[in-house]
Design a protein around this motif. Structure first.
Motif, short mmCIF file in Angstrom:
data_model
loop_
_atom_site.label_atom_id
_atom_site.label_comp_id
_atom_site.label_asym_id
_atom_site.label_seq_id
_atom_site.Cartn_x
_atom_site.Cartn_y
_atom_site.Cartn_z
N ARG A 23 0.83 -1.21 0.00
CA ARG A 23 0.00 0.00 0.00
C ARG A 23 0.86 1.26 0.00
NH1 ARG A 23 -5.48 -0.25 1.40
NH2 ARG A 23 -5.38 1.90 0.72
N ALA A 24 1.98 1.23 0.72
CA ALA A 24 2.89 2.39 0.75
C ALA A 24 3.48 2.66 -0.64
CB ALA A 24 4.01 2.16 1.77
N GLN A 25 3.57 1.63 -1.47
CA GLN A 25 4.09 1.77 -2.83
C GLN A 25 2.98 1.98 -3.86
OE1 GLN A 25 7.36 1.98 -3.56
NE2 GLN A 25 7.64 1.93 -1.35
N SER A 26 1.76 2.19 -3.38
CA SER A 26 0.57 2.41 -4.23
C SER A 26 0.20 1.19 -5.07
CB SER A 26 0.78 3.63 -5.14
OG SER A 26 0.98 4.78 -4.36
N ALA A 27 0.50 0.01 -4.57
CA ALA A 27 0.07 -1.22 -5.22
C ALA A 27 -1.34 -1.55 -4.75
CB ALA A 27 1.02 -2.37 -4.89
N THR A 28 -2.07 -2.32 -5.53
CA THR A 28 -3.40 -2.77 -5.16
C THR A 28 -3.27 -4.02 -4.31
OG1 THR A 28 -4.30 -1.90 -7.22
CG2 THR A 28 -5.62 -3.56 -6.07
N VAL A 29 -4.01 -4.07 -3.19
CA VAL A 29 -3.96 -5.22 -2.30
C VAL A 29 -5.34 -5.87 -2.24
CG1 VAL A 29 -3.54 -6.02 0.06
CG2 VAL A 29 -2.14 -4.18 -0.91
N ALA A 30 -5.39 -7.18 -2.45
CA ALA A 30 -6.62 -7.95 -2.32
C ALA A 30 -6.39 -9.03 -1.27
CB ALA A 30 -7.00 -8.59 -3.64
N LEU A 31 -7.36 -9.21 -0.39
CA LEU A 31 -7.23 -10.18 0.70
C LEU A 31 -8.40 -11.15 0.66
CD1 LEU A 31 -6.07 -11.20 3.46
CD2 LEU A 31 -7.52 -9.48 4.54
N LEU A 32 -8.10 -12.43 0.72
CA LEU A 32 -9.10 -13.47 0.87
C LEU A 32 -8.94 -14.05 2.26
CD1 LEU A 32 -11.30 -15.28 -0.36
CD2 LEU A 32 -9.49 -16.79 -1.15
N THR A 33 -9.97 -13.89 3.10
CA THR A 33 -9.90 -14.34 4.48
C THR A 33 -11.25 -14.85 4.95
OG1 THR A 33 -9.35 -13.65 6.74
CG2 THR A 33 -10.36 -11.99 5.34
N SER A 34 -11.25 -15.63 6.02
CA SER A 34 -12.51 -16.11 6.59
C SER A 34 -12.96 -15.19 7.72
CB SER A 34 -12.35 -17.55 7.11
OG SER A 34 -11.41 -17.57 8.18
N THR A 35 -12.20 -14.15 8.00
CA THR A 35 -12.53 -13.21 9.08
C THR A 35 -12.92 -11.87 8.45
OG1 THR A 35 -10.85 -14.32 10.40
CG2 THR A 35 -11.70 -12.22 11.23
N PRO A 36 -14.22 -11.57 8.40
CA PRO A 36 -14.70 -10.37 7.70
C PRO A 36 -14.13 -9.05 8.23
CG PRO A 36 -16.54 -11.80 8.25
CD PRO A 36 -15.33 -12.36 8.92
N ASN A 37 -13.84 -8.95 9.52
CA ASN A 37 -13.37 -7.68 10.10
C ASN A 37 -11.87 -7.61 10.27
OD1 ASN A 37 -16.00 -6.69 10.31
ND2 ASN A 37 -16.33 -7.80 12.21
N SER A 38 -11.12 -8.42 9.53
CA SER A 38 -9.66 -8.37 9.66
C SER A 38 -9.13 -7.07 9.06
CB SER A 38 -9.03 -9.58 8.98
OG SER A 38 -9.24 -9.52 7.60
N PRO A 39 -7.99 -6.62 9.58
CA PRO A 39 -7.44 -5.35 9.09
C PRO A 39 -6.97 -5.43 7.65
CG PRO A 39 -5.87 -6.41 10.58
CD PRO A 39 -7.12 -7.23 10.58
#
Length: 63
Positions: free
Chosen positions: A47-63
């Protein structure tokens, strides 16, 4: 590997031959908790380098 089959240049973060994450890149993270230190650290760097981040998780409220 499947993303590579779609014609995208892909690398595994942390591998010796992987280039640095930079603007315009995408980082796809799979994490059950979404809070593992390595995953959150990689996400912050991307994120600091302005890249796109996608997260797949089973915890909906994870940071």
């Amino acid at each position: 590997m499947r993303i590579m089959h779609l014609g995208f240049e892909t690398h595994v973060l942390g591998e010796a031959t992987a280039p640095s994450v930079r603007s315009g890149d995408g980082l796809f993270i799979i994490s059950n908790s979404g809070t593992s230190p390595i995953s959150t650290s990689f996400a912050r760097i991307a994120r600091a380098q302005s890249a796109t981040v996608a997260l797949l998780t089973s915890t909906p409220n994870s940071p």
